[in-house]
Write a protein that holds these residues in place. Structure first.
Motif, PDB file in Angstrom:
ATOM      1  N   LEU A  38     -11.996  22.069  39.355  1.00  0.00           N
ATOM      2  CA  LEU A  38     -11.399  21.268  38.289  1.00  0.00           C
ATOM      3  C   LEU A  38     -10.261  20.423  38.837  1.00  0.00           C
ATOM      4  O   LEU A  38      -9.423  20.905  39.594  1.00  0.00           O
ATOM      5  N   GLY A  39     -10.237  19.146  38.468  1.00  0.00           N
ATOM      6  CA  GLY A  39      -9.171  18.251  38.870  1.00  0.00           C
ATOM      7  C   GLY A  39      -9.330  17.612  40.224  1.00  0.00           C
ATOM      8  O   GLY A  39      -8.508  16.804  40.632  1.00  0.00           O
ATOM      9  N   MET A  40     -10.382  17.947  40.958  1.00  0.00           N
ATOM     10  CA  MET A  40     -10.548  17.387  42.300  1.00  0.00           C
ATOM     11  C   MET A  40     -11.036  15.944  42.266  1.00  0.00           C
ATOM     12  O   MET A  40     -10.813  15.194  43.198  1.00  0.00           O
ATOM     13  N   GLU A  41     -11.741  15.575  41.206  1.00  0.00           N
ATOM     14  CA  GLU A  41     -12.274  14.215  41.094  1.00  0.00           C
ATOM     15  C   GLU A  41     -11.803  13.583  39.796  1.00  0.00           C
ATOM     16  O   GLU A  41     -12.541  13.504  38.833  1.00  0.00           O
ATOM     17  N   MET A  42     -10.565  13.141  39.782  1.00  0.00           N
ATOM     18  CA  MET A  42      -9.995  12.567  38.563  1.00  0.00           C
ATOM     19  C   MET A  42     -10.311  11.089  38.424  1.00  0.00           C
ATOM     20  O   MET A  42     -10.352  10.566  37.320  1.00  0.00           O
ATOM     21  N   VAL A  43     -10.499  10.386  39.529  1.00  0.00           N
ATOM     22  CA  VAL A  43     -10.807   8.959  39.506  1.00  0.00           C
ATOM     23  C   VAL A  43     -11.888   8.673  40.536  1.00  0.00           C
ATOM     24  O   VAL A  43     -12.108   9.444  41.463  1.00  0.00           O
ATOM     25  N   ASN A  44     -12.575   7.558  40.337  1.00  0.00           N
ATOM     26  CA  ASN A  44     -13.542   7.086  41.325  1.00  0.00           C
ATOM     27  C   ASN A  44     -13.459   5.563  41.390  1.00  0.00           C
ATOM     28  O   ASN A  44     -12.581   4.960  40.769  1.00  0.00           O
ATOM     29  N   ASP A  45     -14.375   4.920  42.102  1.00  0.00           N
ATOM     30  CA  ASP A  45     -14.303   3.469  42.278  1.00  0.00           C
ATOM     31  C   ASP A  45     -14.562   2.694  40.981  1.00  0.00           C
ATOM     32  O   ASP A  45     -14.271   1.509  40.898  1.00  0.00           O
ATOM     33  N   LYS A  46     -15.073   3.340  39.932  1.00  0.00           N
ATOM     34  CA  LYS A  46     -15.317   2.675  38.650  1.00  0.00           C
ATOM     35  C   LYS A  46     -14.170   2.871  37.656  1.00  0.00           C
ATOM     36  O   LYS A  46     -14.186   2.293  36.582  1.00  0.00           O
ATOM     37  N   THR A  47     -13.181   3.689  38.016  1.00  0.00           N
ATOM     38  CA  THR A  47     -12.063   3.962  37.123  1.00  0.00           C
ATOM     39  C   THR A  47     -11.150   2.745  37.049  1.00  0.00           C
ATOM     40  O   THR A  47     -10.719   2.228  38.070  1.00  0.00           O
ATOM     41  N   LEU A  48     -10.871   2.292  35.821  1.00  0.00           N
ATOM     42  CA  LEU A  48     -10.004   1.135  35.609  1.00  0.00           C
ATOM     43  C   LEU A  48      -8.554   1.575  35.469  1.00  0.00           C
ATOM     44  O   LEU A  48      -8.274   2.716  35.138  1.00  0.00           O
ATOM     45  N   GLY A  49      -7.645   0.640  35.697  1.00  0.00           N
ATOM     46  CA  GLY A  49      -6.224   0.896  35.476  1.00  0.00           C
ATOM     47  C   GLY A  49      -5.447   1.078  36.758  1.00  0.00           C
ATOM     48  O   GLY A  49      -6.006   1.116  37.852  1.00  0.00           O
ATOM     49  N   GLU A  50      -4.149   1.179  36.588  1.00  0.00           N
ATOM     50  CA  GLU A  50      -3.235   1.314  37.714  1.00  0.00           C
ATOM     51  C   GLU A  50      -3.211   2.750  38.214  1.00  0.00           C
ATOM     52  O   GLU A  50      -3.202   3.695  37.433  1.00  0.00           O
ATOM     53  N   ARG A  51      -3.203   2.926  39.513  1.00  0.00           N
ATOM     54  CA  ARG A  51      -3.085   4.264  40.116  1.00  0.00           C
ATOM     55  C   ARG A  51      -1.607   4.571  40.290  1.00  0.00           C
ATOM     56  O   ARG A  51      -0.830   3.723  40.707  1.00  0.00           O
ATOM     57  N   ILE A  52      -1.222   5.786  39.940  1.00  0.00           N
ATOM     58  CA  ILE A  52       0.152   6.232  40.145  1.00  0.00           C
ATOM     59  C   ILE A  52       0.130   7.549  40.901  1.00  0.00           C
ATOM     60  O   ILE A  52      -0.893   8.235  40.947  1.00  0.00           O
ATOM     61  N   THR A  53       1.239   7.898  41.494  1.00  0.00           N
ATOM     62  CA  THR A  53       1.399   9.182  42.161  1.00  0.00           C
ATOM     63  C   THR A  53       2.542   9.914  41.484  1.00  0.00           C
ATOM     64  O   THR A  53       3.622   9.357  41.298  1.00  0.00           O
ATOM     65  N   VAL A  54       2.296  11.155  41.092  1.00  0.00           N
ATOM     66  CA  VAL A  54       3.313  11.985  40.463  1.00  0.00           C
ATOM     67  C   VAL A  54       3.675  13.084  41.450  1.00  0.00           C
ATOM     68  O   VAL A  54       2.794  13.777  41.954  1.00  0.00           O
ATOM     69  N   THR A  55       4.953  13.231  41.748  1.00  0.00           N
ATOM     70  CA  THR A  55       5.407  14.287  42.650  1.00  0.00           C
ATOM     71  C   THR A  55       6.510  15.088  41.980  1.00  0.00           C
ATOM     72  O   THR A  55       7.140  14.620  41.033  1.00  0.00           O
ATOM     73  N   GLY A  56       6.724  16.281  42.465  1.00  0.00           N
ATOM     74  CA  GLY A  56       7.795  17.105  41.916  1.00  0.00           C
ATOM     75  C   GLY A  56       7.736  18.504  42.476  1.00  0.00           C
ATOM     76  O   GLY A  56       6.946  18.804  43.379  1.00  0.00           O
ATOM     77  N   ARG A  57       8.591  19.362  41.941  1.00  0.00           N
ATOM     78  CA  ARG A  57       8.634  20.770  42.322  1.00  0.00           C
ATOM     79  C   ARG A  57       8.656  21.610  41.055  1.00  0.00           C
ATOM     80  O   ARG A  57       9.200  21.190  40.038  1.00  0.00           O
ATOM     81  N   ILE A  58       8.092  22.795  41.130  1.00  0.00           N
ATOM     82  CA  ILE A  58       8.114  23.743  40.021  1.00  0.00           C
ATOM     83  C   ILE A  58       9.090  24.851  40.395  1.00  0.00           C
ATOM     84  O   ILE A  58       8.927  25.497  41.429  1.00  0.00           O
ATOM     85  N   LEU A  59      10.103  25.073  39.547  1.00  0.00           N
ATOM     86  CA  LEU A  59      11.110  26.100  39.786  1.00  0.00           C
ATOM     87  C   LEU A  59      11.069  27.132  38.672  1.00  0.00           C
ATOM     88  O   LEU A  59      10.802  26.807  37.523  1.00  0.00           O
ATOM     89  N   ASP A  60      11.350  28.382  39.030  1.00  0.00           N
ATOM     90  CA  ASP A  60      11.438  29.416  37.997  1.00  0.00           C
ATOM     91  C   ASP A  60      12.843  29.400  37.381  1.00  0.00           C
ATOM     92  O   ASP A  60      13.671  28.552  37.720  1.00  0.00           O
ATOM     93  N   GLY A  61      13.112  30.313  36.472  1.00  0.00           N
ATOM     94  CA  GLY A  61      14.389  30.336  35.772  1.00  0.00           C
ATOM     95  C   GLY A  61      15.591  30.563  36.666  1.00  0.00           C
ATOM     96  O   GLY A  61      16.709  30.231  36.308  1.00  0.00           O
ATOM     97  N   ALA A  62      15.386  31.141  37.844  1.00  0.00           N
ATOM     98  CA  ALA A  62      16.478  31.367  38.789  1.00  0.00           C
ATOM     99  C   ALA A  62      16.620  30.207  39.767  1.00  0.00           C
ATOM    100  O   ALA A  62      17.455  30.239  40.657  1.00  0.00           O
ATOM    101  N   GLY A  63      15.768  29.186  39.635  1.00  0.00           N
ATOM    102  CA  GLY A  63      15.824  28.039  40.531  1.00  0.00           C
ATOM    103  C   GLY A  63      15.013  28.193  41.799  1.00  0.00           C
ATOM    104  O   GLY A  63      15.072  27.345  42.680  1.00  0.00           O
ATOM    105  N   ALA A  64      14.220  29.264  41.903  1.00  0.00           N
ATOM    106  CA  ALA A  64      13.390  29.493  43.093  1.00  0.00           C
ATOM    107  C   ALA A  64      12.078  28.727  42.959  1.00  0.00           C
ATOM    108  O   ALA A  64      11.536  28.574  41.859  1.00  0.00           O
ATOM    109  N   LEU A  65      11.569  28.257  44.070  1.00  0.00           N
ATOM    110  CA  LEU A  65      10.317  27.513  44.095  1.00  0.00           C
ATOM    111  C   LEU A  65       9.150  28.404  43.668  1.00  0.00           C
ATOM    112  O   LEU A  65       9.013  29.525  44.141  1.00  0.00           O
TER     113      LEU A  65
END
Length: 83
Positions: A38-65
């Motif tokens: 799941l999620g490995m093929e989100m777009v292909n050569d027929k997908t319209l629109g602008e491509r974006i990249t989302v980056t970030g980190r997930i932290l727990d309540g204590a601030g640990a990765l």
């Protein structure tokens, strides 16, 4: 006892158990569940629109990765509509 008040849960945050092998069996060498994980093929050569990249980190309540987090992504199509 450590105070954890500086990072609060969001109202929609949900506790597991969500195990990555259920979402990515091919990655875990479990064949025959999905053709591709799941999620490995989100777009292909027929997908319209602008491509974006989302980056970030997930932290727990204590601030640990959090190294094994699940991120749910909702994205509109090129016309700004959801299916």
């Amino acid at each position: 006892m450590q105070q954890l008040g500086y990072l609060k849960e969001t109202p929609s945050q949900t506790a597991g158990p969500y195990v990555h092998i259920g979402l990515t069996p091919n990655f875990c060498d479990i064949a025959g569940v999905y053709d591709t994980d799941l999620g490995m093929e989100m777009v292909n050569d027929k997908t319209l629109g602008e491509r974006i990249t989302v980056t970030g980190r997930i932290l727990d309540g204590a601030g640990a990765l959090v190294r094994d987090a699940v991120i749910e992504i909702w994205q509109a199509d090129s016309a700004g509509l959801y299916n």
